[in-house]
Design a protein around this motif. Structure first.
Motif, short mmCIF file in Angstrom:
data_model
loop_
_atom_site.label_atom_id
_atom_site.label_comp_id
_atom_site.label_asym_id
_atom_site.label_seq_id
_atom_site.Cartn_x
_atom_site.Cartn_y
_atom_site.Cartn_z
N TYR A 116 109.13 26.82 -7.14
CA TYR A 116 110.39 27.55 -7.28
C TYR A 116 110.16 29.06 -7.16
O TYR A 116 110.91 29.76 -6.47
CB TYR A 116 111.06 27.23 -8.61
N GLU A 117 109.14 29.57 -7.82
CA GLU A 117 108.83 31.00 -7.75
C GLU A 117 108.49 31.41 -6.32
O GLU A 117 108.90 32.47 -5.86
CB GLU A 117 107.68 31.36 -8.70
N LEU A 118 107.72 30.57 -5.63
CA LEU A 118 107.37 30.87 -4.24
C LEU A 118 108.61 30.93 -3.36
O LEU A 118 108.79 31.87 -2.58
CB LEU A 118 106.39 29.82 -3.71
N VAL A 119 109.49 29.95 -3.50
CA VAL A 119 110.73 29.94 -2.72
C VAL A 119 111.57 31.17 -3.06
O VAL A 119 112.11 31.83 -2.15
CB VAL A 119 111.53 28.63 -2.97
N SER A 120 111.68 31.50 -4.33
CA SER A 120 112.46 32.66 -4.74
C SER A 120 111.90 33.96 -4.18
O SER A 120 112.64 34.81 -3.70
CB SER A 120 112.50 32.78 -6.28
#
Length: 125
Positions: A116-120
Motif C-alpha cells: 500500500y505504501e509503495l502504491v501510494s
C-alpha cells in the motif's frame, strides 16, 4: 496514462531493468527483426504486462519488471536494515513498475502495508 503499480506511466527516460537483474538497455535497441513488424490494429495491441512494458520502453519510459514476492522481501529487509525509505524511493524512480505474481498468494499484514505504501508513493510522484 495512469500511474500505478501494474499500470503504465509514460516518461522521458530510456532504460529497462529486468527482474533477473539484467543489464540496462537503451530504449529502441531491439534487434531489427523485432522492430520491423507492421503496425498493429487496436484489437491486436499487446495486453500482457511484459508487452505493455516493452511498449512503454519504446515510447521512452523507464520500466522495471519485478516479482512482487522479491519486492516485498526487499522491503522487509529494508525495515530490518533501517533503509526502507531508500528502497521505496528506488521503486518509485522508474516511470513504470510492473509487478508479477501479485495475486499468487495471500499477503501478510506487514506485506499489505508495504505494498500500500509503495502504491501510494508511486501515485503521489
Amino acid at each position: 496514462m495512469d500511474q500505478g503499480v501494474a499500470g503504465l506511466a509514460a516518461g522521458n527516460s530510456s532504460y529497462v531493468e529486468g527482474e533477473r537483474g539484467g543489464r540496462p538497455r537503451r530504449a529502441g535497441s531491439t534487434p531489427a527483426s523485432r522492430s520491423s513488424s507492421p503496425a498493429r490494429s487496436e484489437s491486436e495491441r499487446p495486453t500482457s504486462p511484459r508487452s505493455l512494458g516493452h511498449l512503454a520502453v519504446r515510447q521512452g519510459a523507464r520500466v522495471r519488471f519485478a516479482k512482487t514476492s522479491r519486492i516485498l522481501a526487499d522491503l522487509v529487509d529494508g525495515h530490518a536494515d533501517r533503509i526502507w525509505d531508500k528502497r521505496v524511493r528506488e521503486l518509485v524512480r522508474p516511470d513504470v513498475l510492473i509487478l508479477g505474481d501479485v495475486t499468487m498468494r495471500q499477503l501478510g499484514a506487514s506485506q499489505t502495508d508495504d505494498l500500500y505504501e509503495l502504491v501510494s508513493e508511486r501515485q503521489g510522484r
